[in-house]
Enzyme design. Structure first.
Site, PDB file in Angstrom:
ATOM      1  N   ASP A 131      47.858  87.137  70.803  1.00 59.07           N
ATOM      2  CA  ASP A 131      47.646  88.498  70.829  1.00 59.07           C
ATOM      3  C   ASP A 131      46.249  89.108  71.405  1.00 59.07           C
ATOM      4  O   ASP A 131      45.360  88.422  70.777  1.00 59.07           O
ATOM      5  CB  ASP A 131      47.881  89.354  69.554  1.00 59.07           C
ATOM      6  CG  ASP A 131      47.885  90.747  69.690  1.00 59.07           C
ATOM      7  OD1 ASP A 131      49.182  91.444  69.947  1.00 59.07           O
ATOM      8  OD2 ASP A 131      47.135  91.271  69.734  1.00 59.07           O
ATOM      9  N   ILE A 132      45.897  89.924  72.549  1.00 51.62           N
ATOM     10  CA  ILE A 132      45.019  89.909  73.126  1.00 51.62           C
ATOM     11  C   ILE A 132      44.165  90.979  72.127  1.00 51.62           C
ATOM     12  O   ILE A 132      44.709  91.995  71.564  1.00 51.62           O
ATOM     13  CB  ILE A 132      44.992  90.650  74.509  1.00 51.62           C
ATOM     14  CG1 ILE A 132      45.696  89.737  75.361  1.00 51.62           C
ATOM     15  CG2 ILE A 132      43.587  91.160  74.796  1.00 51.62           C
ATOM     16  CD1 ILE A 132      46.002  90.347  76.673  1.00 51.62           C
TER      17      ILE A 132
ATOM     18  N   ASP B 156      46.339  95.896  83.062  1.00 48.50           N
ATOM     19  CA  ASP B 156      47.350  95.106  83.720  1.00 48.50           C
ATOM     20  C   ASP B 156      46.845  93.826  84.335  1.00 48.50           C
ATOM     21  O   ASP B 156      47.398  92.826  84.257  1.00 48.50           O
ATOM     22  CB  ASP B 156      48.009  95.837  84.823  1.00 48.50           C
ATOM     23  CG  ASP B 156      48.820  97.036  84.207  1.00 48.50           C
ATOM     24  OD1 ASP B 156      49.148  96.825  83.075  1.00 48.50           O
ATOM     25  OD2 ASP B 156      49.220  97.709  84.924  1.00 48.50           O
TER      26      ASP B 156
ATOM     27  N   ASN C  73      42.238  99.275  77.452  1.00 50.32           N
ATOM     28  CA  ASN C  73      43.049 100.295  78.207  1.00 50.32           C
ATOM     29  C   ASN C  73      42.583 101.720  78.335  1.00 50.32           C
ATOM     30  O   ASN C  73      42.391 102.315  79.291  1.00 50.32           O
ATOM     31  CB  ASN C  73      44.636 100.366  77.716  1.00 50.32           C
ATOM     32  CG  ASN C  73      45.260  99.202  78.356  1.00 50.32           C
ATOM     33  OD1 ASN C  73      45.252  98.903  79.504  1.00 50.32           O
ATOM     34  ND2 ASN C  73      46.541  98.835  77.547  1.00 50.32           N
TER      35      ASN C  73
ATOM     36  N   GLU D 163      51.237  92.898  74.586  1.00 42.85           N
ATOM     37  CA  GLU D 163      50.054  92.015  74.941  1.00 42.85           C
ATOM     38  C   GLU D 163      50.276  90.826  74.050  1.00 42.85           C
ATOM     39  O   GLU D 163      49.229  90.064  74.004  1.00 42.85           O
ATOM     40  CB  GLU D 163      48.680  92.861  74.521  1.00 42.85           C
ATOM     41  CG  GLU D 163      48.438  93.127  73.114  1.00 42.85           C
ATOM     42  CD  GLU D 163      48.667  94.469  72.654  1.00 42.85           C
ATOM     43  OE1 GLU D 163      48.165  94.840  71.831  1.00 42.85           O
ATOM     44  OE2 GLU D 163      49.630  95.062  73.447  1.00 42.85           O
TER      45      GLU D 163
END
Length: 215
Positions: free
Chosen positions: A93-94, A110, A101, A136
């Protein structure tokens, strides 16, 4: 054509009209029609392949989507159990993706996801299954693999992402949790059971400061 004319109950006048019609076409024209048909069939086959691929591949990351996982989950579990093979699962998971964002825009988000997808694809083996599991979140299934090797691969992915320049004033990191069968899950009744353990370890990695892998 002559065989057709002989076999069918046609009047002589109709047969003559049909012969004149056929004679107006040259061999080259028939050949062109044949080539057009072959070309059309080829395009239909390619379109069918693309539609099937779109159904199982995430357009942004190029990784498989959850449809693919659902199609093969039973086979993965069955082969693992019958062969008494090890299995490792990594949940990635980022870190602070919403912040990326919100600060730099969804296009930048993206770009991060697209880049991570490319890094993952180039890092895993053909036998491994990399899936965009959520927004993500990325799930990697490592068949016939100990979780220590999975950690090594995920570590390489993490280091590559962290050193990638996205043109922003920060590096992009992720946290990951890794679970293994049979160490963490004694009875592999479903893939969900081992994914759940990997997810718990991912939560622990976030809690312990992010940018880390919990084994």
């Amino acid at each position: 054509t002559e065989e057709f004319l002989k076999s069918e109950n046609l009047t002589e006048g109709y047969k003559e009209e049909l012969r004149r019609f056929v004679d107006t076409f040259s061999f080259l024209e028939f050949s062109r029609i044949g080539n057009l048909i072959v070309d059309l069939i080829g395009k239909v086959v390619e379109l069918t392949r693309m539609l099937k691929e779109q159904a199982i591949v995430d357009a942004l990351t190029g990784l498989y989507n959850r449809n693919y996982l659902e199609q093969f989950v039973d086979k993965i579990v069955g082969l693992t159990q019958r062969g008494k093979l090890p299995l490792a699962v990594a949940m990635i998971d980022i870190d602070d993706f919403k912040q990326i964002n919100d600060t730099y825009g969804h296009k930048k988000g993206d770009e991060v996801l697209r880049t991570l997808g490319k890094i993952v694809k180039s890092s895993v083996r053909k036998s491994d299954i990399a899936i965009r599991y959520g927004g993500e979140e990325i799930l990697i299934v490592f068949p016939n693999t100990k979780k220590e090797y999975a950690k090594y691969v995920v570590g390489r992915i993490k280091d590559t992402l962290k050193t990638t320049d996205f043109g922003i004033d920060r590096s992009v990191t992720f946290s990951a949790g890794i679970a293994g069968y049979p160490e963490d899950v004694k009875d592999l009744t479903s893939l969900d059971s081992i994914i759940e353990v990997a997810d718990e370890k991912l939560y622990l990695a976030k809690k312990n400061g992010k940018d880390r892998i919990e084994l």
